[in-house]
Design an enzyme around this catalytic site. Structure first.
Site, PDB file in Angstrom:
ATOM      1  N   LYS A   1     -12.235   0.632  -0.691  1.00  0.00           N
ATOM      2  CA  LYS A   1     -11.391   1.255  -1.727  1.00  0.00           C
ATOM      3  C   LYS A   1     -12.146   1.227  -3.058  1.00  0.00           C
ATOM      4  O   LYS A   1     -13.089   1.986  -3.205  1.00  0.00           O
ATOM      5  CB  LYS A   1     -10.041   0.557  -1.728  1.00  0.00           C
ATOM      6  CG  LYS A   1      -9.411   0.791  -0.332  1.00  0.00           C
ATOM      7  CD  LYS A   1      -8.124   0.200  -0.070  1.00  0.00           C
ATOM      8  CE  LYS A   1      -7.517   0.680   1.222  1.00  0.00           C
ATOM      9  NZ  LYS A   1      -8.271   0.582   2.456  1.00  0.00           N
TER      10      LYS A   1
ATOM     11  N   HIS B   1      -5.785  -3.432  -2.199  1.00  0.00           N
ATOM     12  CA  HIS B   1      -5.473  -2.563  -3.343  1.00  0.00           C
ATOM     13  C   HIS B   1      -5.391  -3.335  -4.658  1.00  0.00           C
ATOM     14  O   HIS B   1      -4.873  -2.828  -5.639  1.00  0.00           O
ATOM     15  CB  HIS B   1      -4.155  -1.821  -3.092  1.00  0.00           C
ATOM     16  CG  HIS B   1      -4.229  -0.946  -1.889  1.00  0.00           C
ATOM     17  ND1 HIS B   1      -4.772   0.313  -1.913  1.00  0.00           N
ATOM     18  CD2 HIS B   1      -3.865  -1.173  -0.596  1.00  0.00           C
ATOM     19  CE1 HIS B   1      -4.729   0.843  -0.701  1.00  0.00           C
ATOM     20  NE2 HIS B   1      -4.178  -0.049   0.117  1.00  0.00           N
TER      21      HIS B   1
ATOM     22  N   SER C   1       0.789  -1.232   0.000  1.00  0.00           N
ATOM     23  CA  SER C   1       0.000   0.000   0.000  1.00  0.00           C
ATOM     24  C   SER C   1       0.821   1.282   0.000  1.00  0.00           C
ATOM     25  O   SER C   1       0.293   2.345  -0.295  1.00  0.00           O
ATOM     26  CB  SER C   1      -0.949   0.011   1.190  1.00  0.00           C
ATOM     27  OG  SER C   1      -0.217  -0.110   2.391  1.00  0.00           O
TER      28      SER C   1
HETATM   29  N1  PMP Z   1      -5.222  -3.612   4.292  1.00  0.00           N
HETATM   30  C1  PMP Z   1      -4.577  -2.723   3.517  1.00  0.00           C
HETATM   31  C2  PMP Z   1      -3.487  -3.212   2.615  1.00  0.00           C
HETATM   32  C3  PMP Z   1      -4.917  -1.368   3.565  1.00  0.00           C
HETATM   33  O1  PMP Z   1      -4.261  -0.489   2.801  1.00  0.00           O
HETATM   34  C4  PMP Z   1      -5.953  -0.950   4.443  1.00  0.00           C
HETATM   35  C5  PMP Z   1      -6.378   0.509   4.568  1.00  0.00           C
HETATM   36  N2  PMP Z   1      -5.673   1.446   3.948  1.00  0.00           N
HETATM   37  C6  PMP Z   1      -6.594  -1.912   5.237  1.00  0.00           C
HETATM   38  C7  PMP Z   1      -6.203  -3.223   5.123  1.00  0.00           C
HETATM   39  C8  PMP Z   1      -7.685  -1.512   6.185  1.00  0.00           C
HETATM   40  O2  PMP Z   1      -8.874  -1.336   5.480  1.00  0.00           O
HETATM   41  P1  PMP Z   1     -10.018  -0.302   5.913  1.00  0.00           P
HETATM   42  O3  PMP Z   1      -9.512   1.067   5.611  1.00  0.00           O
HETATM   43  O4  PMP Z   1     -11.141  -0.698   5.039  1.00  0.00           O
HETATM   44  O5  PMP Z   1     -10.277  -0.503   7.358  1.00  0.00           O
END
Ligand code: PMP
Length: 522
Positions: A369, A337, A309
Site C-alpha cells: 500500500k 492501512h 479497510s
Molecule cells: N490486511 C489488510 C487490512 C488489507 O486491506 C489487505 C489487502 N487489501 C491485506 C491485509 C493483504 O495485503 P496484500 O494485498 O499485500 O496481500
C-alpha cells in the site's frame, strides 16, 4: 379440541421443531467446523455473537434446505437476529418441490477406441463436465456483465501522478492504496531498477535456502527499527503474512478473538490455524472483554485491524492493549492501512496513540500500500520472529520476496522519513475532501482516515454511481456483498497526498453530479 386451538397448536409445534432443527444445525456447525466448545444457545441468543461467518451461514443454509425443503435467502439470513427470528422466517417460506438443479449429464467424448470396446457393467456412467459446476456459480458475474455493469478489473495502461488511463479512458484515480503517492517516486523507481540490474528479476528460491540477499536483510533491519521492534520478517504478500503468522502462532488448543470487521486475510489465517475464532462486536470493548473472559484458561491471540479497510475507522488500541494485558493475551495488529497514514510522522498506530514499544506483540503490515511495493511483514520480539522464520509455512515453503520489491520498500521507508511533508499533505487533502463530501450531503460512515466510503443505499445505486463517475473520468471502486454486509454497499474512495485542491474539486464535482442523478443526495 376445537379446530382453532388445534390449528394454533400445529403452528406452535411447527415453529418449535423449526427452532430445534436450526439449533441442532448451528451446534453441529460450531462443533465440527468452527471447533468451538459446546455452548448454551437459546432462541434469543444473538446469531452475531456465535461468530458464524459467511461460510457457516452457507453450510447452515444448505443443511436447512436439505432437511425441510425450504430455500432461504442467505442475505436475509444475515439480517436476522436470533433463532426465533430465523425460525419465523423459515416458517414463512413456501416448501420448494424441486430438488436443487440436478447436474446436467453431458456425454463425455471418450474417443473412438473406447466406443469400439465392449461396454462392461463396471464402466461408470457418463459424468457431468467437470467444469460445469463452476460455470453455474458464474451466473451472477455473467448477468452483471450482460447488463454492462461489470466494473471490476479495469485495465490500466498509463499512470501519471494521480491520473491513470483505465480501459482506454483517462481518469482521476480515487481508488488506490498509494496513500503517499510513492508508486511513481523517483527513489522507489530507481531502487527497483538498481536491484533488478544487480540481482536480475527473480530470486534463487525460498529465504531459508538460497533466496536471502543483503537487500532482504536490510529491509528487515529497517522495518524492525521503523516499527520500534526488536526484529522483523518479510513475506511474499500481505495476505500470506496473515495466513502464515496466525496459523503458526496458535493451534486448536488456543482461542483467537477478532473484531467482526477484520480483513478477510485475518479471517482466513484464523481458519487455517484450527483455533476456535470468537468474534467481538466492532470496536466494542465490552464485547471484547466478554470474549476474553470466555477464553480464560487457554492461550489466546487477539487480532485486530489498525484501520478497518472498508470503513476507514481506527481501532481503540489503548483499550485493546489494556484488556490484553489484563488477560495475558497475545496482541496482533494489522497495520496495512495505517503505515504512512497514522501518527505524526506516518509510522503507524503506535505513534498515533503514543503507546509503548512492547504493547503490540505482533505488528503486521503490508508493503503493497503506502510502501509502493508488494509483500508483507511482521515486526516484534526477536524470539517471536525467530520462531516464525523457522515454523511459518508461508515463509519456509514460498519463494523469497523479489529483490525489486524489497528495494522499493526500503526506498519508500526512507522517503517517508525524509519527506515528512507528504504525510501532512495527505491530512490536508483528506480534510478538504471529507468536508466537501459532508457539505454535499453524502454519508461517509465512520471514517477518519484516507479510506472514505460513500454509502450508496443499495447495490443498483452503487453500480449506477460507479458508471456515472467512470464515464465522467473519476476512478471509484464499488464494494458490495459479500465484501460488506448486503445492507451497506458503498463506493470506497481513497484519498492520497497526490490529490491537490484541483483534483479534489474535480472529484467532488463528479460525485455531486452522480449523487444527484441517482437520488443519493439532493
Ligand atoms: N490486511 C489488510 C487490512 C488489507 O486491506 C489487505 C489487502 N487489501 C491485506 C491485509 C493483504 O495485503 P496484500 O494485498 O499485500 O496481500
Amino acid at each position: 379440541m376445537n379446530p382453532a386451538a388445534n390449528a394454533s397448536l400445529v403452528g406452535f409445534e411447527s415453529k418449535r421443531s423449526t427452532r430445534d432443527l436450526i439449533r441442532k444445525n448451528i451446534l453441529a456447525y460450531l462443533r465440527e467446523e468452527a471447533r468451538l466448545p459446546n455452548q448454551e444457545i437459546t432462541d434469543e441468543t444473538p446469531l452475531a455473537q456465535l461468530g458464524i461467518d459467511s461460510l457457516g451461514m452457507a453450510s447452515l443454509n444448505f443443511a436447512l434446505e436439505k432437511e425441510i425443503s425450504k430455500r432461504p435467502n442467505q442475505e436475509i439470513m444475515y439480517e436476522l437476529e436470533n433463532i426465533k427470528q430465523l425460525a419465523e422466517y423459515l416458517d414463512s417460506l413456501p416448501v420448494v418441490t424441486d430438488s436443487p438443479t440436478p447436474p446436467s449429464v453431458t456425454p463425455v467424448n471418450l474417443g473412438p477406441s473406447i466406443e469400439a470396446q465392449e461396454v462392461s457393467p463396471q464402466v461408470p456412467a457418463p459424468v457431468e463436465d467437470k467444469i460445469a459446476h463452476y460455470e453455474r456459480l458464474n451466473g451472477r458475474v455473467r448477468a452483471v456483465k450482460a447488463m454492462g455493469l461489470y466494473f471490476f478489473e479495469p485495465e490500466i495502461t498509463e499512470h501519471d501522478g494521480p491520473w491513470v488511463v483505465a480501459d482506454g479512458k483517462r481518469m482521476l484515480m480515487l481508488g488506490s492504496y498509494e496513500y503517499l503517492g510513492l508508486l511513481g517516486h523517483p527513489r522507489t523507481k530507481q531502487a527497483t531498477h538498481d536491484a533488478v540490474q544487480h540481482f536480475g528479476t527473480g530470486h534463487h528460491g525460498a529465504r531459508l535456502l538460497a533466496g536471502t540477499t543483503n537487500l532482504h536483510r536490510q529491509l528487515e533491519a529497517k522495518l524492525a527499527k521503523w516499527m520500534h521492534s526488536q526484529d522483523a520478517i518479510v513475506f511474499s504478500s500481505g495476505y500470506v503474512t496473515n495466513l502464515a503468522t496466525i496459523s503458526t502462532l496458535v493451534d486448536h488448543n488456543c482461542f483467537i478473538i477478532g473484531d467482526e470487521w477484520n480483513h478477510a486475510s485475518i479471517v482466513d489465517g484464523c481458519r487455517l490455524s484450527k483455533a476456535p475464532l470468537l468474534t467481538f462486536k466492532h470496536n466494542d470493548m465490552n464485547s471484547l472483554a466478554e470474549r476474553l473472559r470466555q477464553a480464560e484458561g487457554r492461550r489466546t491471540l487477539v487480532v485486530v485491524d489498525a484501520v478497518f479497510s472498508m470503513d476507514g475507522d481506527i481501532v481503540n488500541l489503548p483499550a485493546v492493549i489494556d484488556l490484553c494485558k489484563r488477560h495475558n493475551a497475545l496482541l496482533m495488529v494489522d497495520e496495512a492501512h495505517s503505515l504512512g497514514v497514522l501518527g505524526k510522522t506516518g509510522h503507524g498506530i503506535q505513534e498515533h496513540f503514543g503507546v509503548a514499544d512492547g504493547d503490540i506483540d505482533v505488528k503486521m503490515g503490508t508493503l503493497s500500500k503506502t510502501l509502493a511495493s508488494s509483500g508483507g511483514f511482521v515486526a516484534g520480539r526477536e524470539e517471536l520472529v525467530t520462531y516464525l522464520r523457522h515454523h511459518a509455512r508461508g515463509y519456509i515453503f514460498s519463494g523469497a520476496l523479489s529483490t525489486g520489491h524489497t528495494a522499493a520498500a526500503i526506498a519508500a521507508l526512507d522517503v517517508i522519513d525524509n519527506e515528512p511533508e507528504l504525510v501532512v499533505q495527505l491530512r490536508v487533502n483528506l480534510f478538504y475532501y471529507l468536508k466537501g463530501l459532508l457539505e454535499l450531503g453524502f454519508d461517509t460512515g465512520c471514517t477518519v482516515t484516507p479510506i472514505v466510503p460513500i454509502m450508496t443505499r443499495d447495490e443498483a445505486t452503487t453500480l449506477d454511481m460507479t458508471r456515472l463517475c467512470r464515464e465522467a473520468g473519476l476512478f471509484v471502486v464499488p464494494v458490495v456483498f459479500p465484501a460488506v454486509p448486503s445492507n451497506a454497499p458503498r463506493l470506497r474512495t481513497c484519498i492520497s497526498s497526490l490529490h491537490g485542491k484541483p483534483e479534489v474539486d474535480f472529484a467532488l464535482e463528479v460525485l455531486a453530479k452522480a449523487g444527484k442523478q441517482t437520488g443519493l443526495i439532493k
